[in-house]
Each structure stands twice: as C-alpha cells, then as structure tokens.
Design a protein around this motif. Structure first.
Motif, PDB file in Angstrom:
ATOM      1  N   UNK A 106       0.823  -1.208   0.000  1.00  0.00           N
ATOM      2  CA  UNK A 106       0.000   0.000   0.000  1.00  0.00           C
ATOM      3  C   UNK A 106       0.860   1.263   0.000  1.00  0.00           C
ATOM      4  N   UNK A 107       0.420   2.250  -0.784  1.00  0.00           N
ATOM      5  CA  UNK A 107       1.153   3.516  -0.857  1.00  0.00           C
ATOM      6  C   UNK A 107       0.182   4.678  -0.901  1.00  0.00           C
ATOM      7  N   UNK A 108       0.635   5.795  -0.355  1.00  0.00           N
ATOM      8  CA  UNK A 108      -0.133   7.040  -0.454  1.00  0.00           C
ATOM      9  C   UNK A 108       0.024   7.603  -1.863  1.00  0.00           C
ATOM     10  N   UNK A 109      -0.923   8.462  -2.242  1.00  0.00           N
ATOM     11  CA  UNK A 109      -0.902   9.068  -3.568  1.00  0.00           C
ATOM     12  C   UNK A 109       0.439   9.736  -3.830  1.00  0.00           C
ATOM     13  N   UNK A 110       0.917  10.547  -2.888  1.00  0.00           N
ATOM     14  CA  UNK A 110       2.174  11.280  -3.100  1.00  0.00           C
ATOM     15  C   UNK A 110       3.382  10.351  -3.185  1.00  0.00           C
ATOM     16  N   UNK A 111       3.344   9.230  -2.482  1.00  0.00           N
ATOM     17  CA  UNK A 111       4.420   8.246  -2.612  1.00  0.00           C
ATOM     18  C   UNK A 111       4.446   7.677  -4.032  1.00  0.00           C
ATOM     19  N   UNK A 112       3.272   7.355  -4.551  1.00  0.00           N
ATOM     20  CA  UNK A 112       3.184   6.851  -5.929  1.00  0.00           C
ATOM     21  C   UNK A 112       3.629   7.916  -6.921  1.00  0.00           C
ATOM     22  N   UNK A 113       3.261   9.144  -6.660  1.00  0.00           N
ATOM     23  CA  UNK A 113       3.641  10.241  -7.564  1.00  0.00           C
ATOM     24  C   UNK A 113       5.163  10.355  -7.638  1.00  0.00           C
ATOM     25  N   UNK A 114       5.819  10.283  -6.482  1.00  0.00           N
ATOM     26  CA  UNK A 114       7.286  10.365  -6.450  1.00  0.00           C
ATOM     27  C   UNK A 114       7.936   9.156  -7.103  1.00  0.00           C
ATOM     28  N   UNK A 115       7.452   7.976  -6.779  1.00  0.00           N
ATOM     29  CA  UNK A 115       8.111   6.762  -7.266  1.00  0.00           C
ATOM     30  C   UNK A 115       7.862   6.501  -8.752  1.00  0.00           C
ATOM     31  N   UNK A 116       6.758   7.010  -9.289  1.00  0.00           N
ATOM     32  CA  UNK A 116       6.455   6.774 -10.700  1.00  0.00           C
ATOM     33  C   UNK A 116       6.850   7.950 -11.585  1.00  0.00           C
ATOM     34  N   UNK A 117       7.042   9.117 -11.010  1.00  0.00           N
ATOM     35  CA  UNK A 117       7.325  10.358 -11.742  1.00  0.00           C
ATOM     36  C   UNK A 117       6.165  10.780 -12.644  1.00  0.00           C
ATOM     37  N   UNK A 118       4.970  10.289 -12.368  1.00  0.00           N
ATOM     38  CA  UNK A 118       3.784  10.679 -13.130  1.00  0.00           C
ATOM     39  C   UNK A 118       3.279  12.025 -12.621  1.00  0.00           C
ATOM     40  N   UNK A 119       2.650  12.778 -13.490  1.00  0.00           N
ATOM     41  CA  UNK A 119       2.009  14.019 -13.054  1.00  0.00           C
ATOM     42  C   UNK A 119       0.797  13.644 -12.200  1.00  0.00           C
ATOM     43  N   UNK A 120       0.340  14.569 -11.382  1.00  0.00           N
ATOM     44  CA  UNK A 120      -0.834  14.310 -10.537  1.00  0.00           C
ATOM     45  C   UNK A 120      -2.044  13.930 -11.377  1.00  0.00           C
ATOM     46  N   UNK A 121      -2.236  14.642 -12.473  1.00  0.00           N
ATOM     47  CA  UNK A 121      -3.390  14.386 -13.343  1.00  0.00           C
ATOM     48  C   UNK A 121      -3.314  12.982 -13.947  1.00  0.00           C
ATOM     49  N   UNK A 122      -2.145  12.612 -14.468  1.00  0.00           N
ATOM     50  CA  UNK A 122      -1.977  11.291 -15.072  1.00  0.00           C
ATOM     51  C   UNK A 122      -2.167  10.203 -14.036  1.00  0.00           C
ATOM     52  N   UNK A 123      -1.519  10.357 -12.885  1.00  0.00           N
ATOM     53  CA  UNK A 123      -1.605   9.343 -11.838  1.00  0.00           C
ATOM     54  C   UNK A 123      -3.042   9.189 -11.356  1.00  0.00           C
ATOM     55  N   UNK A 124      -3.735  10.275 -11.178  1.00  0.00           N
ATOM     56  CA  UNK A 124      -5.123  10.238 -10.734  1.00  0.00           C
ATOM     57  C   UNK A 124      -5.994   9.476 -11.736  1.00  0.00           C
ATOM     58  N   UNK A 125      -5.814   9.774 -13.020  1.00  0.00           N
ATOM     59  CA  UNK A 125      -6.578   9.102 -14.075  1.00  0.00           C
ATOM     60  C   UNK A 125      -6.274   7.604 -14.096  1.00  0.00           C
ATOM     61  N   UNK A 126      -4.987   7.252 -13.996  1.00  0.00           N
ATOM     62  CA  UNK A 126      -4.580   5.847 -14.029  1.00  0.00           C
ATOM     63  C   UNK A 126      -5.138   5.093 -12.823  1.00  0.00           C
ATOM     64  N   UNK A 127      -5.056   5.692 -11.653  1.00  0.00           N
ATOM     65  CA  UNK A 127      -5.583   5.039 -10.448  1.00  0.00           C
ATOM     66  C   UNK A 127      -7.099   4.863 -10.539  1.00  0.00           C
TER      67      UNK A 127
END
Length: 116
Positions: free
Chosen positions: A37-58
């Motif tokens: 399990x990871x927090x949104x910001x942890x995923x953002x850092x580890x994947x280097x995805x933009x917030x918008x992209x990561x949000x859409x993918x999740x």
C-alpha cells in the motif's frame, strides 16, 4: 476479415489482457504497488507521473478491479492505494517479464531506452 477473425482465441485473450494493463502508466503503477500500500504522493514520487496522469490511471485501475482506494480521514487526510487480489495476481507476470528481460535485454540498451 475483421481483426478478431485474424487472431486465434488464445491470441485474443493476450491482446485483451494487454489492453487492460498495457499502458505505460498502468504497468508502472501496478508494478509499484506490488511492494504494498502507498499514499498518492508516494506513488507520484516513485512513478514520476504528473498528478493528473496518476489520478486518471488510479481511477481506471480501480474501475477495472486492480486497485483499492482507502481514505484516511485523520489529520492529515491521506488517500492510500493497494492492489486487489486481481492486481496482486500480476506478481508472477512481472517476475516472469523481469526474468525474460534479464535473459534477453542488453542492460546498456535498456538504460538508453529509459533515458529517452
């Protein structure tokens, strides 16, 4: 002749599966969440995805049944993501791909592709 008629049933299953998980960002997030399990910001850092992209993918992965979303309302409010059983079942697939890559991909070529 339609594209469905050109492929065997076995190939269609593979193609359909890849269409669900096959985007670059979906694969990255699914692979990253294999660790737990990871927090949104942890995923953002580890994947280097933009917030918008990561949000859409999740959101997409949640709708397809690969990812669970959990909201922690205690201060500070945080959203956590984890894999469902369906998402966790991809673990052996990632392991097999990593093994294949170790056998067949040139490490220098792989690094140059990552740098692009």
């Amino acid at each position: 002749m339609s594209s469905q008629e050109r492929y065997s049933e076995e190939a269609c299953v593979v193609i359909d599966s890849l269409e669900q998980i096959g985007s670059q960002w979906r694969l990255i997030v699914l692979h990253d969440l294999q660790e737990g399990e990871k927090r949104f910001n942890e995923l953002k850092r580890s994947t280097s995805a933009s917030s918008r992209t990561l949000s859409r993918v999740l959101d997409d992965l949640g709708e397809m049944g690969f990812v669970n979303r959990r909201l922690e309302e205690d201060a500070p409010v945080a959203t956590y993501y984890s894999l469902t059983d369906k998402g966790e079942s991809l673990g052996p697939v990632f392991e097999a791909i990593e093994e294949w890559a170790g056998d067949w991909l040139d490490p220098e070529e792989e690094q140059s592709l990552l740098a692009e």
